[in-house]
Write an enzyme that holds these catalytic residues in place. Structure first.
Site, PDB file in Angstrom:
ATOM      1  N   HIS A 239      41.922  -5.575 -65.587  1.00  0.00           N
ATOM      2  CA  HIS A 239      41.775  -4.136 -65.325  1.00  0.00           C
ATOM      3  C   HIS A 239      41.464  -3.297 -66.573  1.00  0.00           C
ATOM      4  CE1 HIS A 239      43.715  -4.884 -61.409  1.00  0.00           C
ATOM      5  NE2 HIS A 239      44.643  -5.564 -62.058  1.00  0.00           N
TER       6      HIS A 239
HETATM    7  C1  BDR Z   1      47.398  -1.744 -63.920  1.00  0.00           C
HETATM    8  O1  BDR Z   1      48.788  -2.003 -63.770  1.00  0.00           O
HETATM    9  C2  BDR Z   1      49.240  -2.815 -64.813  1.00  0.00           C
HETATM   10  O2  BDR Z   1      50.031  -3.842 -64.298  1.00  0.00           O
HETATM   11  C3  BDR Z   1      48.034  -3.302 -65.568  1.00  0.00           C
HETATM   12  O3  BDR Z   1      48.327  -3.395 -66.946  1.00  0.00           O
HETATM   13  C4  BDR Z   1      46.992  -2.242 -65.287  1.00  0.00           C
HETATM   14  O4  BDR Z   1      47.078  -1.181 -66.222  1.00  0.00           O
HETATM   15  C5  BDR Z   1      46.664  -2.380 -62.763  1.00  0.00           C
HETATM   16  O5  BDR Z   1      47.113  -1.844 -61.549  1.00  0.00           O
END
Ligand code: BDR
Ligand code: CA
Length: 311
Positions: A239
């Site tokens: 992400h």
């Molecule tokens: C986001 O949530 C976190 O667990 C990850 O680092 C990312 O920023 C994805 O939903």
């Protein structure tokens, strides 16, 4: 371009930080840690571990909010492991945390640097950013842009059926940031769920043959354990580096200028990012909401840049 990364590392946060540190177009003024994937003590620690992995002990790291504005902290050890950075075996950091609070650093930096020259890159819950805007509203017009990872629309949620984790953890902070009148680019799950670390892509990280390449391969394969079982896809989504990649190569992404509002009341849909994708309201656009990315282009850029970090 000068940026501050506000982060809750997190393996994917770590890769985003490494991508920024590897990119000559970007000057990282500092990292501000926030509670999110794991509690603040660990995110502030992990941010320093990542700087040391990149051999950048000169990057100042600040600790910020230890909990959301109004709600108890929700964490994600089920995704990121007990430390938040499970996977590689990295040494404890030796560089010190800065004395100043992250929110003071954000305010001081935005007041000190020429207006319109500092971009904020939040890749965790938006608590620190909302606090800075609340304490010092004069900084809002000085921010060049906020480029954040958070939210979801057509792709729906990952922590609840309708909410993405970063927005869900502190929906009031997210609502304040989306309403601040600052230019916003949003990398939601709609885009990041297309940035899948397939086996060949993970092998390309490892094949860099550097400590960073090996660590990134180990971090992304740790995340895979959870995500493959959950989504049944052929790789785990990466992400947070999508934010930095958008800054470096916006042509790899496509989206729309739309209105995005954050649900803060409904127990059923708390933290949902309601994006007016089809323009069916008269609410004014407040964000560039990214819907798609060129995944091969993204991974080539990322791998090439990570390869520049010291052997
Ligand atoms: C986001 O949530 C976190 O667990 C990850 O680092 C990312 O920023 C994805 O939903
Ligand atoms: Ca994150």
């Amino acid at each position: 371009m000068k940026i501050v990364i506000d982060t809750d590392p997190g393996q994917d946060d770590a890769v985003a930080i490494l991508l920024a540190l590897a990119s000559p177009e970007i000057e990282v003024l500092g990292l501000t840690a926030v509670a999110g994937n794991v509690p603040l003590e660990l995110t502030a620690r992990n941010a320093r571990i990542v700087c040391e992995l990149a051999n950048r002990r000169d990057i100042p790291v600040f600790a910020g909010a230890s909990r959301p504005l109004l709600r108890p902290l929700v964490t994600a050890e089920h995704v990121h492991g007990r430390t938040g950075l499970d996977g590689p075996d990295l040494p404890d950091p030796t560089m010190a945390l800065q004395d100043a609070h992250a929110v003071d650093f954000l305010i001081d930096t935005l007041r000190r640097e020429p207006a319109g020259t500092v971009t904020l890159v939040p890749i965790g819950p938006l608590t620190n950013i909302a606090l800075a805007l609340r304490l010092a509203p004069d900084i809002a017009p000085r921010i060049a842009r906020i480029v954040l990872m958070g939210g979801a629309y057509f792709e729906v949620g990952n922590i609840t059926p309708t909410a993405e984790f970063n927005i869900y953890v502190d929906p009031e902070a997210a609502a304040a940031v989306f309403g601040a009148g600052v230019p916003l680019t949003v990398l939601p799950l709609d885009a990041t769920h297309k940035a899948l670390v397939t086996r060949p892509r993970a092998e390309a990280f490892a094949a860099l043959g550097t400590p960073v390449g090996r660590a990134v391969a180990q971090m992304t394969s740790f995340s895979e354990r959870f995500d493959l079982a959950k989504y049944g896809s052929d790789g785990a989504p990466l992400h947070d580096p999508c934010t930095v990649a958008w800054l470096l190569a916006p042509e790899l992404f496509s989206g729309r200028e739309v209105n995005v509002a954050v649900e803060t009341a409904s127990p059923l849909t708390l933290g949902m990012t309601v994006a007016d994708w089809w323009g069916v309201t008269d609410r004014a656009p407040n964000a560039l909401f990214i819907g798609d990315l060129d995944a091969d282009g993204f991974f080539s850029l990322l791998t090439e840049r990570l390869g520049r970090l010291p052997a």
